[in-house]
Design an enzyme around this catalytic site. Structure first.
Site, PDB file in Angstrom:
ATOM      1  N   THR A 187      33.679  47.639  32.676  1.00 23.11           N
ATOM      2  CA  THR A 187      33.458  46.197  32.528  1.00 23.11           C
ATOM      3  C   THR A 187      32.595  45.890  31.305  1.00 23.11           C
ATOM      4  O   THR A 187      31.674  46.637  30.985  1.00 23.11           O
ATOM      5  CB  THR A 187      32.761  45.651  33.796  1.00 23.11           C
ATOM      6  OG1 THR A 187      33.514  46.058  34.934  1.00 23.11           O
ATOM      7  CG2 THR A 187      32.664  44.138  33.771  1.00 23.11           C
ATOM      8  N   SER A 193      38.091  41.643  35.180  1.00 28.46           N
ATOM      9  CA  SER A 193      39.421  41.813  35.786  1.00 28.46           C
ATOM     10  C   SER A 193      40.468  42.166  34.734  1.00 28.46           C
ATOM     11  O   SER A 193      41.332  43.018  34.960  1.00 28.46           O
ATOM     12  CB  SER A 193      39.851  40.523  36.481  1.00 28.46           C
ATOM     13  OG  SER A 193      38.841  40.067  37.344  1.00 28.46           O
ATOM     14  N   GLY A 232      20.163  33.330  64.314  1.00 27.54           N
ATOM     15  CA  GLY A 232      19.457  32.068  64.117  1.00 27.54           C
ATOM     16  C   GLY A 232      18.532  32.139  62.912  1.00 27.54           C
ATOM     17  O   GLY A 232      18.868  32.757  61.891  1.00 27.54           O
ATOM     18  N   GLU A 274      34.913  46.509  41.821  1.00 28.20           N
ATOM     19  CA  GLU A 274      36.106  47.375  41.814  1.00 28.20           C
ATOM     20  C   GLU A 274      37.377  46.581  42.111  1.00 28.20           C
ATOM     21  O   GLU A 274      38.251  47.011  42.857  1.00 28.20           O
ATOM     22  CB  GLU A 274      35.933  48.569  42.770  1.00 28.20           C
ATOM     23  CG  GLU A 274      34.795  49.471  42.299  1.00 28.20           C
ATOM     24  CD  GLU A 274      34.834  50.891  42.841  1.00 28.20           C
ATOM     25  OE1 GLU A 274      35.932  51.428  43.076  1.00 28.20           O
ATOM     26  OE2 GLU A 274      33.747  51.463  42.992  1.00 28.20           O
TER      27      GLU A 274
HETATM   28  C1  LIG Z   1      26.492  45.049  41.279  1.00 30.51           C
HETATM   29  C2  LIG Z   1      27.705  45.346  40.447  1.00 30.51           C
HETATM   30  C3  LIG Z   1      28.028  46.660  40.144  1.00 30.51           C
HETATM   31  C4  LIG Z   1      29.127  46.943  39.323  1.00 30.51           C
HETATM   32  N1  LIG Z   1      29.386  48.243  38.938  1.00 30.51           N
HETATM   33  C5  LIG Z   1      30.310  48.477  37.970  1.00 30.51           C
HETATM   34  C6  LIG Z   1      30.469  49.789  37.399  1.00 30.51           C
HETATM   35  O1  LIG Z   1      29.798  50.753  37.804  1.00 30.51           O
HETATM   36  N2  LIG Z   1      31.381  49.954  36.393  1.00 30.51           N
HETATM   37  C7  LIG Z   1      32.137  48.926  35.927  1.00 30.51           C
HETATM   38  O2  LIG Z   1      32.917  49.154  35.000  1.00 30.51           O
HETATM   39  N3  LIG Z   1      32.028  47.676  36.459  1.00 30.51           N
HETATM   40  C8  LIG Z   1      31.126  47.431  37.448  1.00 30.51           C
HETATM   41  N4  LIG Z   1      30.990  46.156  37.966  1.00 30.51           N
HETATM   42  C9  LIG Z   1      31.826  45.087  37.460  1.00 30.51           C
HETATM   43  C10 LIG Z   1      32.861  44.548  38.456  1.00 30.51           C
HETATM   44  O3  LIG Z   1      33.865  45.509  38.674  1.00 30.51           O
HETATM   45  C11 LIG Z   1      33.390  43.227  37.882  1.00 30.51           C
HETATM   46  O4  LIG Z   1      32.350  42.272  38.029  1.00 30.51           O
HETATM   47  C12 LIG Z   1      34.664  42.754  38.567  1.00 30.51           C
HETATM   48  O5  LIG Z   1      35.739  43.612  38.258  1.00 30.51           O
HETATM   49  C13 LIG Z   1      35.026  41.325  38.154  1.00 30.51           C
HETATM   50  O6  LIG Z   1      34.996  41.159  36.781  1.00 30.51           O
HETATM   51  P1  LIG Z   1      34.189  39.933  36.138  1.00 30.51           P
HETATM   52  O7  LIG Z   1      32.836  39.926  36.741  1.00 30.51           O
HETATM   53  O8  LIG Z   1      34.290  40.008  34.668  1.00 30.51           O
HETATM   54  O9  LIG Z   1      34.951  38.649  36.650  1.00 30.51           O
HETATM   55  P2  LIG Z   1      36.208  37.946  35.899  1.00 30.51           P
HETATM   56  O10 LIG Z   1      37.264  38.939  35.621  1.00 30.51           O
HETATM   57  O11 LIG Z   1      35.693  37.135  34.772  1.00 30.51           O
HETATM   58  O12 LIG Z   1      36.735  36.979  37.054  1.00 30.51           O
HETATM   59  C14 LIG Z   1      36.142  35.712  37.339  1.00 30.51           C
HETATM   60  C15 LIG Z   1      36.980  35.074  38.449  1.00 30.51           C
HETATM   61  O13 LIG Z   1      38.312  34.821  37.971  1.00 30.51           O
HETATM   62  C16 LIG Z   1      39.260  35.449  38.815  1.00 30.51           C
HETATM   63  N5  LIG Z   1      40.415  35.885  38.047  1.00 30.51           N
HETATM   64  C17 LIG Z   1      40.423  36.630  36.905  1.00 30.51           C
HETATM   65  N6  LIG Z   1      41.683  36.852  36.509  1.00 30.51           N
HETATM   66  C18 LIG Z   1      42.492  36.222  37.402  1.00 30.51           C
HETATM   67  C19 LIG Z   1      43.921  36.087  37.542  1.00 30.51           C
HETATM   68  N7  LIG Z   1      44.777  36.647  36.677  1.00 30.51           N
HETATM   69  N8  LIG Z   1      44.383  35.362  38.591  1.00 30.51           N
HETATM   70  C20 LIG Z   1      43.543  34.809  39.495  1.00 30.51           C
HETATM   71  N9  LIG Z   1      42.186  34.909  39.413  1.00 30.51           N
HETATM   72  C21 LIG Z   1      41.679  35.619  38.384  1.00 30.51           C
HETATM   73  C22 LIG Z   1      38.511  36.608  39.448  1.00 30.51           C
HETATM   74  O14 LIG Z   1      39.129  37.074  40.630  1.00 30.51           O
HETATM   75  C23 LIG Z   1      37.139  35.992  39.672  1.00 30.51           C
HETATM   76  O15 LIG Z   1      37.165  35.218  40.841  1.00 30.51           O
HETATM   77  C24 LIG Z   1      29.933  45.870  38.841  1.00 30.51           C
HETATM   78  C25 LIG Z   1      29.619  44.547  39.191  1.00 30.51           C
HETATM   79  C26 LIG Z   1      28.509  44.267  39.956  1.00 30.51           C
HETATM   80  C27 LIG Z   1      28.172  42.827  40.238  1.00 30.51           C
END
Ligand SMILES: Cc1cc2nc3c(=O)[nH]c(=O)nc-3n(C[C@H](O)[C@H](O)[C@H](O)COP(=O)(O)OP(=O)(O)OC[C@H]3O[C@@H](n4cnc5c(N)ncnc54)[C@H](O)[C@@H]3O)c2cc1C
Length: 382
Positions: free
Chosen positions: A126, A132, A342, A366
């Site tokens: 990420t 995503s 509660g 993930e």
């Molecule tokens: C505590 C924590 C630990 C993590 N650990 C790791 C790690 O070790 N390694 C790593 O690589 N990542 C890690 N992550 C990242 C995590 O995997 C991502 O946050 C997650 O994949 C979502 O990506 P984003 O936050 O960029 O959200 P975005 O991709 O920006 O999504 C934002 C919203 O839009 C929606 N969305 C996006 N595309 C579409 C679509 N085509 N259709 C419909 N809806 C869509 C999503 O579902 C979401 O609701 C971690 C995250 C957290 C918070």
């Protein structure tokens, strides 16, 4: 078809359950409150062999299978999710890419300590600008003589900044494919490499005793042989890692969902209202019955996905179903468990408050719930 555990799996489940109750439960609230990483718990899990569960003995592992890891994660998360995600990420995102795709030298160098739990590895996919849409990777790695020069940043990387973090694997654009799309590759970056900076830990809503950082790479040079597997295979590698990881996250979510049932039964028997234990009210009984229904059904979903994976069958859809259903069940159960408690459910000293704060990320990490639905729909031919 038999969903009962064999003797070995049952013994593992019992020993992790005892460990979670006797070692994790008494100290984890303090770590959570202070946002400190539980090094002592990690050391003890290492001694128990938990970090080596799915790896063969030749690499120092326990020679178990991925299902054994899932059982351990479920039992840990039944008590605490920060500890469970530390183990999940250490194995499924940290050591597994090296085991699956690494050269003999890379395995020899990194696996013994990772498998023993003496070192941790992060998985840097990420970025601040995308999650995503993993194809949006902007981090670049350019081959300069016999070194990769990496520039870019990664966001939210688990286990990337502890005192025992040995490396992170980083996905980066390493060129352009003949069809014009990005060539993605994975590169091992050891901790302490000049140009590799780990930002201070995030202030998080949940998983407060786990380790998460933003990482920056500025003209960060590593040897060419730090390429993990083949050049240009980065996309396929992380898809494989994430498919497996979804089963593990589903198991973790089932643990949290079941922990909500445990705590709710305990509380419903103790707490009195209108002259009787609240557990005597059918409204509370139905909430707990529905919570058990979700936890049990989600468990069957991840058992099924794991069984298919171990049988060498296609398990992509089943893993997405398990992750989606288990994470939504965890959120629902945490909300209901808090309601049953509660006002006390809103106090951090009660485990259900921690479960509530820890549950939401399960629908995001993930692969979000939307991404799981996309995977299922695509697999159905849509
Ligand atoms: C505590 C924590 C630990 C993590 N650990 C790791 C790690 O070790 N390694 C790593 O690589 N990542 C890690 N992550 C990242 C995590 O995997 C991502 O946050 C997650 O994949 C979502 O990506 P984003 O936050 O960029 O959200 P975005 O991709 O920006 O999504 C934002 C919203 O839009 C929606 N969305 C996006 N595309 C579409 C679509 N085509 N259709 C419909 N809806 C869509 C999503 O579902 C979401 O609701 C971690 C995250 C957290 C918070």
């Amino acid at each position: 078809m038999d969903f009962r555990l064999n003797e070995e799996h049952e013994a593992l489940r019992q020993s992790v359950r005892d460990f979670a109750r006797e070692v994790v439960a008494p100290v984890i609230a303090e770590h959570y409150e202070q946002h400190t990483f539980p090094y002592d718990i990690v050391r003890q899990m290492g001694k128990m062999g938990l970090f080596g569960l799915p790896f063969p003995e030749e690499h120092g592992g326990m020679g178990g299978d991925y299902f054994a890891l899932c059982l351990a994660l479920e039992e840990l998360a039944r008590v605490d999710s920060s500890v469970a995600i530390t183990l999940e990420a250490a194995i499924s995102l940290g050591a597994m890419p090296i085991y699956r795709f690494g050269t003999a030298e890379q395995k020899e160098r990194w696996l013994p300590k990772l498998v023993a739990g003496e070192a941790l590895a992060g998985f840097g996919l990420t970025e601040p600008g995308f999650g995503s849409d993993a194809g949006g990777t902007a981090t670049r790695a350019v081959l300069d003589g016999d070194e990769w020069v990496i520039n870019g940043s990664k966001a939210f990387i688990t286990n990337s900044g502890t005192d025992i973090t040995a490396l992170v694997t980083v996905t980066a654009v390493t060129g352009v494919k003949p069809d014009g799309s990005k060539e993605l590759s994975t590169i091992i970056v050891p901790s302490g490499t000049p140009g590799f900076t780990v930002a201070p830990g995030y202030s998080k809503v949940g998983w407060c005793a786990s380790d998460t950082h933003e990482l920056t790479f500025e003209d960060c040079r590593v040897p060419a042989e730090n390429l993990l597997g083949e050049r240009g295979r980065g996309f396929a590698q992380f898809l494989q890692i994430l498919d497996e990881g979804r089963i593990a996250i589903a198991a973790l979510a089932v643990g949290l969902a079941q922990g909500c049932v445990d705590e709710s039964i305990r509380y419903a028997k103790e707490r009195q209202a209108f002259g009787r234990p609240i557990g005597n009210f059918q409204a509370i009984q139905f909430k707990i019955a529905d919570m058990e229904l979700r936890a049990h059904t989600a468990r069957l979903a991840y058992y099924d996905a794991a069984a298919r994976m171990l049988a060498g069958e296609d398990f992509k859809r089943q893993a997405a179903i398990a992750k989606l259903y288990a994470s939504e069940s965890a959120v629902d159960n945490a909300r209901e468990a808090t309601q049953i408690h509660g006002g006390y459910g809103f106090m951090n000293e009660f485990p259900v408050a921690r479960f509530w704060r820890d549950s939401k990320i399960l629908e995001i990490g993930e692969g979000t719930s939307e991404v799981q639905r996309m995977i299922i729909a695509r697999d159905l031919g849509l």
